[in-house]
Design a protein around this motif. Structure first.
Motif, short mmCIF file in Angstrom:
data_model
loop_
_atom_site.label_atom_id
_atom_site.label_comp_id
_atom_site.label_asym_id
_atom_site.label_seq_id
_atom_site.Cartn_x
_atom_site.Cartn_y
_atom_site.Cartn_z
N MET A 63 0.84 -1.19 0.00
CA MET A 63 0.00 0.00 0.00
C MET A 63 0.88 1.24 0.00
SD MET A 63 -3.00 1.17 2.62
CE MET A 63 -1.96 0.94 4.06
N ARG A 64 0.58 2.18 -0.88
CA ARG A 64 1.33 3.43 -0.96
C ARG A 64 0.68 4.45 -0.03
NH1 ARG A 64 1.21 8.22 -4.27
NH2 ARG A 64 3.32 9.11 -4.42
N GLN A 65 1.49 5.03 0.84
CA GLN A 65 1.02 6.04 1.77
C GLN A 65 1.88 7.29 1.63
OE1 GLN A 65 1.51 3.24 5.10
NE2 GLN A 65 -0.60 3.68 5.67
N VAL A 96 5.89 2.93 1.25
CA VAL A 96 5.27 1.80 0.56
C VAL A 96 5.51 0.57 1.42
CG1 VAL A 96 5.24 0.34 -1.48
CG2 VAL A 96 5.57 2.81 -1.74
N ALA A 102 -2.96 7.66 -3.28
CA ALA A 102 -2.31 7.23 -2.05
C ALA A 102 -3.24 7.38 -0.86
CB ALA A 102 -1.03 8.03 -1.82
N GLU A 103 -2.89 6.72 0.23
CA GLU A 103 -3.53 7.01 1.51
C GLU A 103 -2.73 8.13 2.16
OE1 GLU A 103 -5.19 4.71 5.43
OE2 GLU A 103 -3.14 4.24 4.82
N LYS A 117 -7.47 8.12 0.03
CA LYS A 117 -7.94 7.81 1.36
C LYS A 117 -7.22 8.73 2.33
CE LYS A 117 -8.28 3.60 2.74
NZ LYS A 117 -7.94 2.19 3.08
#
Length: 237
Positions: A1-3, A30, A84-85, A116
């Motif tokens: 997940m990319r943040q 990530v 991205a989150e 998000k």
């Protein structure tokens, strides 16, 4: 997940009163690992920075005079955060300003439609009710050194928030074995310092057991079976 951990600095507290963004700082993660990619820019707001805001971040009108306008950096910024989150401390403040800036130039959706959003302040208040949960307080609580943080800065605050986020959401953070300390008694003011591993560190070497070692392992399990009836290591789940 990319943040993307994100923070902004502004000319004041309310975009409805004409206040503008003057700095944006973003740090990418990530898979809960920092990638070393970031987005950082100062923005000319075409208005004065309020004195109270200046005392917080130290960014002067003179310093911003030759910086790009928001419309000049909008696409690069949008491309960096899209999909991205976003991890933001007090997200409504930053998102309100960002949406306001994009709305001024037109052609961009609201942030909630493309990202998000994780509000780390809301999470911290639920995790530590009745306590201070600003970034300085969380750094103290989680043993994060922010002694180099004399004034607020969007990129620096994003980096610090990234460390806070990982500790708040990652469960156990240290393996202190000393007795009689606050840490052993469950006091979360001293949970141990964070030691960030390099994102480009080499992979750990995998050492596999030899045939002889596997044979000795099976012999040991045979002995355990004989004494106890059946070893846990041979029970199929």
């Amino acid at each position: 997940m990319r943040q993307v951990i994100l923070d902004t600095e502004t000319t004041g507290i309310d975009p409805k009163q004409g206040h503008r963004i003057i700095e944006i700082g973003c740090v990418e993660m990530v898979g809960r690992k920092f990638t070393k990619r970031h987005f950082h820019v100062y923005v000319n707001p075409d208005r004065e920075v309020e004195e109270e805001a200046f005392r917080v971040h130290g960014i002067s009108n003179e310093y911003l005079a030759d910086k790009p306008r928001f419309h000049e950096i909008a696409k690069d910024f949008f491309d960096f955060i899209k999909g991205a989150e976003l991890i933001i401390h007090n997200a409504p403040f930053d998102i309100g300003f960002i949406d306001h800036e994009f709305a001024r130039i037109g052609g961009y959706p609201k942030i909630a439609d493309v990202c998000k959003v994780f509000d780390s302040l809301v999470f911290a208040r639920k995790k530590h009710p009745g306590q201070k949960n600003n970034l300085d307080a969380l750094c103290k609580r989680y043993g994060i050194d922010n002694s180099h943080r004399e004034l607020h800065g969007a990129l620096l605050d994003s980096e610090i928030l990234g460390d806070v986020y990982l500790l708040m959401t990652g469960g156990q953070t240290s393996l202190g074995l000393s007795s009689g300390s606050d840490q052993d008694s469950g006091n979360d003011d001293n949970p141990g310092e964070i030691h960030r591993l390099s994102a480009d560190r080499p992979m750990l070497k995998v050492v596999r057991a030899s045939d002889e070692e596997l044979k000795m392992h099976e012999e040991r399990l045979d002995l355990i079976d004989k004494k106890s009836g059946q070893s846990l290591w041979r029970i199929k789940h």
